[in-house]
Scaffold this active site. Sequence first.
Site, mmCIF file in Angstrom:
data_model
loop_
_atom_site.group_PDB
_atom_site.id
_atom_site.type_symbol
_atom_site.label_atom_id
_atom_site.label_comp_id
_atom_site.label_asym_id
_atom_site.label_seq_id
_atom_site.Cartn_x
_atom_site.Cartn_y
_atom_site.Cartn_z
ATOM 1 N N HIS A 125 0.842 -1.191 0.000
ATOM 2 C CA HIS A 125 0.000 0.000 0.000
ATOM 3 C C HIS A 125 0.881 1.246 0.000
ATOM 4 O O HIS A 125 2.113 1.165 0.008
ATOM 5 C CB HIS A 125 -1.008 -0.020 1.140
ATOM 6 C CG HIS A 125 -0.397 -0.121 2.517
ATOM 7 N ND1 HIS A 125 0.457 0.830 3.019
ATOM 8 C CD2 HIS A 125 -0.515 -1.061 3.470
ATOM 9 C CE1 HIS A 125 0.821 0.489 4.235
ATOM 10 N NE2 HIS A 125 0.256 -0.667 4.527
ATOM 11 N N CYS A 131 1.040 -6.954 15.140
ATOM 12 C CA CYS A 131 2.341 -6.334 15.425
ATOM 13 C C CYS A 131 3.434 -7.385 15.529
ATOM 14 O O CYS A 131 4.604 -7.055 15.560
ATOM 15 C CB CYS A 131 2.330 -5.585 16.754
ATOM 16 S SG CYS A 131 1.153 -4.260 16.908
ATOM 17 N N CYS A 144 -5.785 -4.288 19.936
ATOM 18 C CA CYS A 144 -4.669 -3.511 19.387
ATOM 19 C C CYS A 144 -5.213 -2.390 18.502
ATOM 20 O O CYS A 144 -5.937 -2.661 17.542
ATOM 21 C CB CYS A 144 -3.747 -4.419 18.569
ATOM 22 S SG CYS A 144 -2.545 -3.456 17.624
ATOM 23 N N LYS A 197 -7.203 -3.004 6.698
ATOM 24 C CA LYS A 197 -7.754 -4.091 5.879
ATOM 25 C C LYS A 197 -9.248 -4.204 6.115
ATOM 26 O O LYS A 197 -10.021 -4.400 5.192
ATOM 27 C CB LYS A 197 -7.077 -5.412 6.256
ATOM 28 C CG LYS A 197 -5.625 -5.456 5.819
ATOM 29 C CD LYS A 197 -5.265 -6.820 5.230
ATOM 30 C CE LYS A 197 -3.871 -6.773 4.643
ATOM 31 N NZ LYS A 197 -2.816 -6.896 5.669
ATOM 32 N N HIS A 250 -4.182 -2.685 14.742
ATOM 33 C CA HIS A 250 -4.688 -3.781 13.909
ATOM 34 C C HIS A 250 -6.133 -4.154 14.185
ATOM 35 O O HIS A 250 -6.670 -5.049 13.534
ATOM 36 C CB HIS A 250 -3.772 -5.014 14.053
ATOM 37 C CG HIS A 250 -2.382 -4.744 13.567
ATOM 38 N ND1 HIS A 250 -1.368 -4.342 14.401
ATOM 39 C CD2 HIS A 250 -1.866 -4.745 12.326
ATOM 40 C CE1 HIS A 250 -0.283 -4.128 13.684
ATOM 41 N NE2 HIS A 250 -0.549 -4.362 12.423
ATOM 42 N N HIS A 292 3.875 1.568 2.443
ATOM 43 C CA HIS A 292 5.126 0.895 2.071
ATOM 44 C C HIS A 292 5.877 1.721 1.030
ATOM 45 O O HIS A 292 7.091 1.869 1.085
ATOM 46 C CB HIS A 292 4.843 -0.490 1.493
ATOM 47 C CG HIS A 292 4.083 -1.378 2.425
ATOM 48 N ND1 HIS A 292 3.029 -2.151 2.013
ATOM 49 C CD2 HIS A 292 4.207 -1.591 3.755
ATOM 50 C CE1 HIS A 292 2.540 -2.823 3.053
ATOM 51 N NE2 HIS A 292 3.246 -2.487 4.119
ATOM 52 N N LYS A 315 -7.465 6.215 9.098
ATOM 53 C CA LYS A 315 -6.375 5.268 9.012
ATOM 54 C C LYS A 315 -6.705 4.175 7.992
ATOM 55 O O LYS A 315 -7.834 3.689 7.960
ATOM 56 C CB LYS A 315 -6.237 4.628 10.398
ATOM 57 C CG LYS A 315 -4.844 4.279 10.760
ATOM 58 C CD LYS A 315 -4.815 3.623 12.118
ATOM 59 C CE LYS A 315 -4.018 2.372 11.965
ATOM 60 N NZ LYS A 315 -2.715 2.366 12.425
ATOM 61 N N CYS A 369 -0.069 -9.352 20.209
ATOM 62 C CA CYS A 369 -0.833 -8.978 19.012
ATOM 63 C C CYS A 369 -0.160 -9.606 17.804
ATOM 64 O O CYS A 369 1.011 -9.357 17.542
ATOM 65 C CB CYS A 369 -0.903 -7.466 18.818
ATOM 66 S SG CYS A 369 -1.540 -7.047 17.167
HETATM 67 N N1 MSP Z 1 7.859 -6.279 8.854
HETATM 68 C C1 MSP Z 1 7.868 -5.158 9.726
HETATM 69 C C2 MSP Z 1 9.129 -4.321 9.559
HETATM 70 C C3 MSP Z 1 10.398 -5.038 9.822
HETATM 71 S S1 MSP Z 1 11.756 -3.989 9.597
HETATM 72 C C4 MSP Z 1 13.046 -4.900 10.115
HETATM 73 C C5 MSP Z 1 6.667 -4.256 9.466
HETATM 74 N N2 MSP Z 1 6.066 -4.390 8.285
HETATM 75 S S2 MSP Z 1 4.785 -3.532 7.807
HETATM 76 O O1 MSP Z 1 4.443 -4.052 6.516
HETATM 77 O O2 MSP Z 1 3.788 -3.550 8.812
HETATM 78 O O3 MSP Z 1 5.292 -2.053 7.671
HETATM 79 C C6 MSP Z 1 6.353 -1.722 6.790
HETATM 80 C C7 MSP Z 1 6.595 -0.237 6.776
HETATM 81 O O4 MSP Z 1 5.452 0.444 6.280
HETATM 82 C C8 MSP Z 1 6.865 0.353 8.173
HETATM 83 O O5 MSP Z 1 7.868 1.337 8.106
HETATM 84 C C9 MSP Z 1 5.552 0.979 8.525
HETATM 85 O O6 MSP Z 1 5.668 2.043 9.430
HETATM 86 C C10 MSP Z 1 5.115 1.480 7.169
HETATM 87 N N3 MSP Z 1 3.695 1.717 7.141
HETATM 88 C C11 MSP Z 1 2.688 0.813 7.311
HETATM 89 N N4 MSP Z 1 1.512 1.475 7.228
HETATM 90 C C12 MSP Z 1 1.716 2.789 7.005
HETATM 91 C C13 MSP Z 1 0.915 3.897 6.716
HETATM 92 N N5 MSP Z 1 -0.400 3.854 6.736
HETATM 93 N N6 MSP Z 1 1.546 5.061 6.419
HETATM 94 C C14 MSP Z 1 2.896 5.160 6.326
HETATM 95 N N7 MSP Z 1 3.671 4.130 6.583
HETATM 96 C C15 MSP Z 1 3.118 2.977 7.074
HETATM 97 O O7 MSP Z 1 6.340 -3.456 10.314
#
Ligand code: MSP
Length: 500
Positions: free
Chosen positions: A23, A134, A150, A305, A153, A26, A302, A131
């Site tokens: 999304h 997380c 949480c 899913k 999530h 990422h 926010k 969770c």
């Molecule tokens: N797998 C772990 C990270 C491990 S790093 C050694 C994780 N994955 S995640 O898919 O949940 O998130 C990946 C990245 O995307 C994180 O930096 C997270 O903060 C970022 N984001 C997830 N949702 C977001 C938004 N809605 N907005 C901006 N960034 C967000 O955590």
Amino acid sequence: MLRAMTKKAYITTAIPYVNGAPHIGHALDYTLADIWARYQRQNGREVRYQTGVDEHGNKIAAKATDESLDPQAYVDKMHTNFVELIQKLNVSSTDFIRTTDGHHKGAVQYIWQQLSQAGLIYKGSYEGWYCQGCESFVTDKEAAANNGICPDHQRAYERLSEDNYYFKASQFSQQIREAIETGKLRIVPDFRKNEFLELIKDGIKDVSVSRPRKNLSWGISVPGDDDQVMYVWLDALSNYITVLGYPDREEWKEYWPADVEVVGKDILRFHAGIWPAMLLGLGLSLPKTLLVHGFVGVGGVKMSKSLGNGVGPNEVIDNYGTDAFRYYFSRHVPTQEDGDFTWEKFEQAYNNELGNDLGNLVQRVAAMVTRYQAGVIGDAPQAEHDMGPYRDAMDAYEFNKALDIVWNTVRSLNQYLENVKPWEIAKNREKDTEASDHLAEVLAHAASTLLQVSDLLAPFMPATSEAIKVMFGTGVLPAEITPLFPKIYLHTPDPRAPKA
Ligand code: MSP
């Protein structure tokens, strides 16, 4: 531009879980890191830039089961979405790690053994709230404050009680606090640093770093104990060094410690607590800077899913192009704070700022040079703008402010042309050499300012920057000019439409 001495630099991004399509959150991680990487390269540094995906843990195993796939087949399928996104975003990463890579798994087991030999791993039993979203335990206090659900999530915490191995992160509390306070491990922005210091005011706690295989099957085995599987965060955080070849390929030493690690605000605590503790336990240096970005919501809500309000980067890129995506997420999402996306806001920024301010300007200047001077740009003194504020903003990781400064230049040039009116001067160019000299000077000044804009935009919008350079960089315009950012009205009213 000033060129610093060539020096190696290393930047990393968080590795997303592959349990869903990528999304815009990422994509934000990748884009911010890419801006930094390209800016440093422009300044003469050789930049190593890691991206990748996090492929272990129950969350992923559960998704695989839903799809009747074994976890490996599932991650093999899913990770390609992220590879494609990185390409589509024109991200200049040099490495892509999957935590199911053979080298990574072996290296993580080595890390475990090192920590264990240093007396930093012990066995204990644990009971607490977990969770799965997380992939982390929370304290009883936190669970109670959130009413057992949480907030990130929207899922209920599970009560878990099990035998685990623990990592003595607490041993490094003081050292980590000092590193953060003195800026040896810099956390940007300051308010995030303060938040984290507040979080650890009673010290960093030991963390459970394994789970019984019956409760966690999809992960790296604990060396010497087949009944235990490693906690996904220990595995995931290690990626930043294993991707460089740690421990067996010496070249990791040329890049570690990382100059910058880009992370979202939700995972700062792992990157400022457990990760530094692991590194100290291994006798390695800490990263120099953690750049912490906020969350992007959609229309103030926010993304989640369950709400199904996630926006896929492809939806944006396929309609408006890569550079428009990169522009919105680096200017309208403030680098260090939360941001918001709506199709309307996006499309307005696209049409007004990219289409009118920049696209029309480039087009106008090119058209005048073609029409009045047969495509030949005259000589002009190099545009002398004070680039200090732009550099300060870049160095302070305030990329949105750097773009504001570029837009000031773009708008001033538009204003300058409105004031000077080269199309009026052009009327006399054939009979009056003074007029034709003046016209040539005005257009050369415009072209040279646009070349500078092209330089400043290079980290943000590489293709646009290149297109502008190709137009104005050789002194003679190319025969064909493709307009930049043609108007698009899919979500906002088209002002050109005939009135009903
Ligand atoms: N797998 C772990 C990270 C491990 S790093 C050694 C994780 N994955 S995640 O898919 O949940 O998130 C990946 C990245 O995307 C994180 O930096 C997270 O903060 C970022 N984001 C997830 N949702 C977001 C938004 N809605 N907005 C901006 N960034 C967000 O955590």
